[in-house]
Design a protein around this motif. Sequence first.
Motif, PDB file in Angstrom:
ATOM      1  N   PHE A 423       0.649  -1.302   0.081  1.00 11.77           N
ATOM      2  CA  PHE A 423       0.070  -0.191  -0.107  1.00 11.77           C
ATOM      3  C   PHE A 423       0.790   1.184  -0.174  1.00 11.77           C
ATOM      4  O   PHE A 423       2.153   1.096   0.505  1.00 11.77           O
ATOM      5  N   GLY A 424       0.392   2.247  -0.601  1.00 11.39           N
ATOM      6  CA  GLY A 424       1.084   3.637  -0.294  1.00 11.39           C
ATOM      7  C   GLY A 424       1.233   3.981   1.111  1.00 11.39           C
ATOM      8  O   GLY A 424       0.374   4.014   1.812  1.00 11.39           O
ATOM      9  N   GLY A 425       2.409   4.257   1.366  1.00 10.38           N
ATOM     10  CA  GLY A 425       2.746   4.588   2.904  1.00 10.38           C
ATOM     11  C   GLY A 425       4.006   4.268   2.999  1.00 10.38           C
ATOM     12  O   GLY A 425       5.014   4.105   2.085  1.00 10.38           O
ATOM     13  N   SER A 426       4.475   4.434   4.120  1.00  9.57           N
ATOM     14  CA  SER A 426       5.840   3.968   4.773  1.00  9.57           C
ATOM     15  C   SER A 426       5.995   2.278   4.800  1.00  9.57           C
ATOM     16  O   SER A 426       5.101   1.530   4.934  1.00  9.57           O
ATOM     17  N   ILE A 427       7.305   2.017   4.859  1.00  8.03           N
ATOM     18  CA  ILE A 427       7.756   0.679   5.116  1.00  8.03           C
ATOM     19  C   ILE A 427       7.063  -0.080   6.242  1.00  8.03           C
ATOM     20  O   ILE A 427       6.476  -1.006   6.521  1.00  8.03           O
ATOM     21  N   ALA A 428       7.120   1.017   7.476  1.00  3.76           N
ATOM     22  CA  ALA A 428       6.706   0.423   8.958  1.00  3.76           C
ATOM     23  C   ALA A 428       5.226   0.273   8.708  1.00  3.76           C
ATOM     24  O   ALA A 428       4.588  -0.949   9.194  1.00  3.76           O
ATOM     25  N   GLN A 429       4.331   1.033   7.982  1.00  3.80           N
ATOM     26  CA  GLN A 429       2.862   0.800   7.781  1.00  3.80           C
ATOM     27  C   GLN A 429       2.543  -0.410   7.307  1.00  3.80           C
ATOM     28  O   GLN A 429       1.500  -1.021   7.429  1.00  3.80           O
ATOM     29  N   ASN A 430       3.152  -0.616   6.059  1.00  6.58           N
ATOM     30  CA  ASN A 430       3.017  -1.948   5.399  1.00  6.58           C
ATOM     31  C   ASN A 430       3.329  -3.061   6.301  1.00  6.58           C
ATOM     32  O   ASN A 430       2.730  -4.034   6.112  1.00  6.58           O
ATOM     33  N   ILE A 467       6.977   4.424  -0.018  1.00  4.83           N
ATOM     34  CA  ILE A 467       7.314   3.475  -1.081  1.00  4.83           C
ATOM     35  C   ILE A 467       6.283   3.448  -2.249  1.00  4.83           C
ATOM     36  O   ILE A 467       6.450   3.039  -3.103  1.00  4.83           O
ATOM     37  N   GLY A 468       5.405   4.419  -2.237  1.00  7.32           N
ATOM     38  CA  GLY A 468       4.573   4.522  -3.281  1.00  7.32           C
ATOM     39  C   GLY A 468       3.474   3.761  -3.493  1.00  7.32           C
ATOM     40  O   GLY A 468       3.549   2.606  -2.868  1.00  7.32           O
ATOM     41  N   GLU A 469       2.399   3.811  -4.450  1.00  9.39           N
ATOM     42  CA  GLU A 469       1.476   3.068  -4.646  1.00  9.39           C
ATOM     43  C   GLU A 469       1.883   1.739  -5.032  1.00  9.39           C
ATOM     44  O   GLU A 469       2.645   1.534  -5.866  1.00  9.39           O
ATOM     45  N   ARG A 470       1.175   0.688  -4.386  1.00 13.10           N
ATOM     46  CA  ARG A 470       1.819  -0.553  -4.782  1.00 13.10           C
ATOM     47  C   ARG A 470       3.433  -0.999  -4.678  1.00 13.10           C
ATOM     48  O   ARG A 470       3.908  -1.760  -5.332  1.00 13.10           O
ATOM     49  N   GLY A 471       3.947  -0.232  -3.705  1.00 14.03           N
ATOM     50  CA  GLY A 471       5.262  -0.491  -3.534  1.00 14.03           C
ATOM     51  C   GLY A 471       6.244   0.062  -4.935  1.00 14.03           C
ATOM     52  O   GLY A 471       7.243  -0.605  -4.987  1.00 14.03           O
ATOM     53  N   SER A 472       5.820   0.924  -5.592  1.00 12.68           N
ATOM     54  CA  SER A 472       6.407   1.151  -6.838  1.00 12.68           C
ATOM     55  C   SER A 472       8.003   1.808  -6.828  1.00 12.68           C
ATOM     56  O   SER A 472       8.649   1.653  -7.646  1.00 12.68           O
ATOM     57  N   ALA A 473       8.246   1.971  -5.336  1.00 10.03           N
ATOM     58  CA  ALA A 473       9.476   2.721  -5.264  1.00 10.03           C
ATOM     59  C   ALA A 473      10.679   1.875  -5.030  1.00 10.03           C
ATOM     60  O   ALA A 473      11.773   1.818  -4.865  1.00 10.03           O
ATOM     61  N   LEU A 474      10.205   0.424  -4.648  1.00 11.23           N
ATOM     62  CA  LEU A 474      10.933  -0.778  -4.501  1.00 11.23           C
ATOM     63  C   LEU A 474      11.127  -1.814  -5.616  1.00 11.23           C
ATOM     64  O   LEU A 474      10.216  -1.569  -6.589  1.00 11.23           O
ATOM     65  N   SER A 475      12.372  -2.332  -5.537  1.00  6.77           N
ATOM     66  CA  SER A 475      12.539  -3.377  -6.369  1.00  6.77           C
ATOM     67  C   SER A 475      11.631  -4.609  -6.038  1.00  6.77           C
ATOM     68  O   SER A 475      10.885  -4.716  -5.193  1.00  6.77           O
ATOM     69  N   GLY A 476      11.339  -5.631  -7.131  1.00 10.15           N
ATOM     70  CA  GLY A 476      10.402  -6.913  -6.870  1.00 10.15           C
ATOM     71  C   GLY A 476      10.963  -7.626  -5.659  1.00 10.15           C
ATOM     72  O   GLY A 476      10.013  -7.958  -4.924  1.00 10.15           O
ATOM     73  N   GLY A 477      12.119  -7.709  -5.657  1.00 11.62           N
ATOM     74  CA  GLY A 477      12.746  -8.667  -4.534  1.00 11.62           C
ATOM     75  C   GLY A 477      12.723  -7.863  -3.256  1.00 11.62           C
ATOM     76  O   GLY A 477      12.167  -8.268  -2.133  1.00 11.62           O
ATOM     77  N   GLN A 478      12.835  -6.512  -3.302  1.00 12.34           N
ATOM     78  CA  GLN A 478      12.497  -5.613  -1.857  1.00 12.34           C
ATOM     79  C   GLN A 478      11.015  -5.785  -1.672  1.00 12.34           C
ATOM     80  O   GLN A 478      10.514  -5.901  -0.377  1.00 12.34           O
ATOM     81  N   ARG A 479      10.181  -5.528  -2.682  1.00 13.96           N
ATOM     82  CA  ARG A 479       8.598  -5.839  -2.250  1.00 13.96           C
ATOM     83  C   ARG A 479       8.201  -6.996  -1.588  1.00 13.96           C
ATOM     84  O   ARG A 479       7.380  -7.253  -0.748  1.00 13.96           O
ATOM     85  N   GLN A 480       9.058  -8.253  -2.078  1.00 15.03           N
ATOM     86  CA  GLN A 480       8.680  -9.623  -1.564  1.00 15.03           C
ATOM     87  C   GLN A 480       9.147  -9.850  -0.191  1.00 15.03           C
ATOM     88  O   GLN A 480       8.577 -10.336   0.508  1.00 15.03           O
ATOM     89  N   ARG A 481      10.118  -9.061  -0.021  1.00 13.39           N
ATOM     90  CA  ARG A 481      10.819  -9.331   1.487  1.00 13.39           C
ATOM     91  C   ARG A 481      10.258  -8.544   2.366  1.00 13.39           C
ATOM     92  O   ARG A 481       9.876  -8.819   3.578  1.00 13.39           O
ATOM     93  N   ILE A 482       9.779  -7.209   2.023  1.00 10.78           N
ATOM     94  CA  ILE A 482       8.549  -6.490   2.834  1.00 10.78           C
ATOM     95  C   ILE A 482       7.334  -7.449   3.085  1.00 10.78           C
ATOM     96  O   ILE A 482       6.696  -7.252   4.172  1.00 10.78           O
ATOM     97  N   GLY A 483       7.012  -7.862   2.193  1.00 11.34           N
ATOM     98  CA  GLY A 483       5.764  -8.697   2.196  1.00 11.34           C
ATOM     99  C   GLY A 483       5.961  -9.728   3.068  1.00 11.34           C
ATOM    100  O   GLY A 483       4.944 -10.169   3.712  1.00 11.34           O
ATOM    101  N   LEU A 484       7.150 -10.556   2.989  1.00  2.00           N
ATOM    102  CA  LEU A 484       7.270 -11.379   3.891  1.00  2.00           C
ATOM    103  C   LEU A 484       7.365 -11.017   5.619  1.00  2.00           C
ATOM    104  O   LEU A 484       6.892 -11.699   6.384  1.00  2.00           O
TER     105      LEU A 484
END
Length: 583
Positions: A423-430, A467-484
């Motif tokens: 979600f659009g917001g900070s890493i901590a919020q996600n 990180i922007g909407e849908r985590g657009s500011a992160l790479s695919g690997g970074q999004r996956q690790r934040i999702g984990l």
Amino acid sequence: MILLRSNLNRPRVFFVAALSSMRKAFFGLAMTSAVVNLLALTGSFFMLQVYDRVIPGRSLPTLVGLGIIAGTLYAFQGVLELIRSLLLLRVGLSVDERFGKSVYESLVLLPSRIQTPGDGLQSVRDLDTVRGFLSGPGPIALFDIPWMPFYLGLCFLFHVWVGVTALAGALMLVALTIMAEQKSRQPAKEAAQLASERFALAEATRRNSEAVLAMGFGHQLGRKWSEVNCRYLDNHLRSTSFTISLSTLSKVLRMMLQSAVLAVGATLVIRQEATGGVMIASSILLSRALAPVELAIGQWKGFVRARDSWSRLIQLTQLMPTGLPEIMLPRPADVLKVENLHLAAPGSQNPIVRGIAFELRAGEALGVIGPSASGKSCLARGLVGLWQPIAGAVRLDGAAVSQWDPQLLGGHIGYLSQDVSLFGGSIAQNIARLDPDASSEKVIAAAKAAGVYDMVVQFHDGFDTIIGERGSALSGGQRQRIGLARALYGDPFLVVLDEPNSNLDADGEAALSRAILGIRARGGIAVVIAHRPSALAAVDKVLVLANGRAKSFGPKDEVLRRTPQSEPVAPARLMVPGEETAQ
């Protein structure tokens, strides 16, 4: 522990209770409309008195007195009109406030229950349509139309021929209203479907804009957009043109009827059967009698849309779960049991997963492998309660997943889907699952459990990085690790990871293995859907799926030895990081 719940939590009962709570508002609107319609007689009777008393008597004091009385009544009428409009605005906002939460919950729950057409946001647009109609002039016409017989009765009191003329005009306008209802119903339904299709295409284009731009097929989408948009505009043109035509016809008809009443009144004056005041007052009275019908015709398209939207909202609540449990079950801590599980896509009865059965105890981890389209992701959705079983059950400590309130169940489950959406917001919020009361300790603990703490603190703003909407500011690997990390937040008992290493490098895969071992060490259960062997490093059991059925289940080493080498699975022996040292 008993969790007391009001019946208002049941959607259909909620709707009935909410409407009942607004009865006072509608009663107040009806009473205000009654007074407004009585005060609307001011102009007619003022002209009647002027022509029949002031002019013949040439009395200026009488005229001044009548003017003061009429001015006071007009001011009072204006205040009541303002109050009625503001009250309707409040009613519209009240509908949004009461039903907005249910509509939002439907966006979360219904996609896993049924196939939602279009972009899935029709319920939001329906709520906006209902609120907009209730806040506009349309309901005023509905409150004023019942007073039309009263005005027509007064016309008959003036003279029978005045009443007959007014009645004939009213019947013609009512016929136009009926025509508006018949001709606008189907176009309104088509408009809703076309609008949903149009918005769905626009959202899909925005979501896939990078692929569209990079591969240069924007012109293909442009042609499809033009086709959809042309059909939408054609529907809009036809329905709006019809409404405008009827509205113009009703306006012209009303003006003609006013002139006709004047002509009838003049004839009666010449024949000395009525006074000049009656002639003028009848014309004003007829205009007031027919004004609500003319307004209703002009607003009929909005009324039909609001009625259809309201009907869809009612149907929406009937699809929502109604039997929420009254008992808060304890936190699961022992076993996950899958019993003869059959799963189908939302809205379908054709099973994709058939007859799956296994049991996992606390501290165990299961790897699910198999070829593409074997039902692995479907099983993952069924385990976390996204898809409802068409047969069998998923149980946590003996209780079926459906026995939990979805919101409470979510605290016991961690889930990482193939398509990680942030979600659009900070890493901590996600990581904290948007919990506004999340503590820093829990966020940091989840980040460390997922092995992303060091990665996050390398960012300039650390955990506060937007990180922007849908985590657009992160790479695919970074999004996956934040999702984990989000999946591990709060130490859930059951953690289901669907292709968790699809975008990870060697360091990320090592962190994933440590995270799975951490889940097992604290007494949780992990289920890992995998294509790449490295994802199975930390599991102790393996389930092999083929064509939606369990082909093999058991200890990892034993199952992998029996699995043909042609299947995309791990080698016969995988060493868990640190296992060799431990031995």
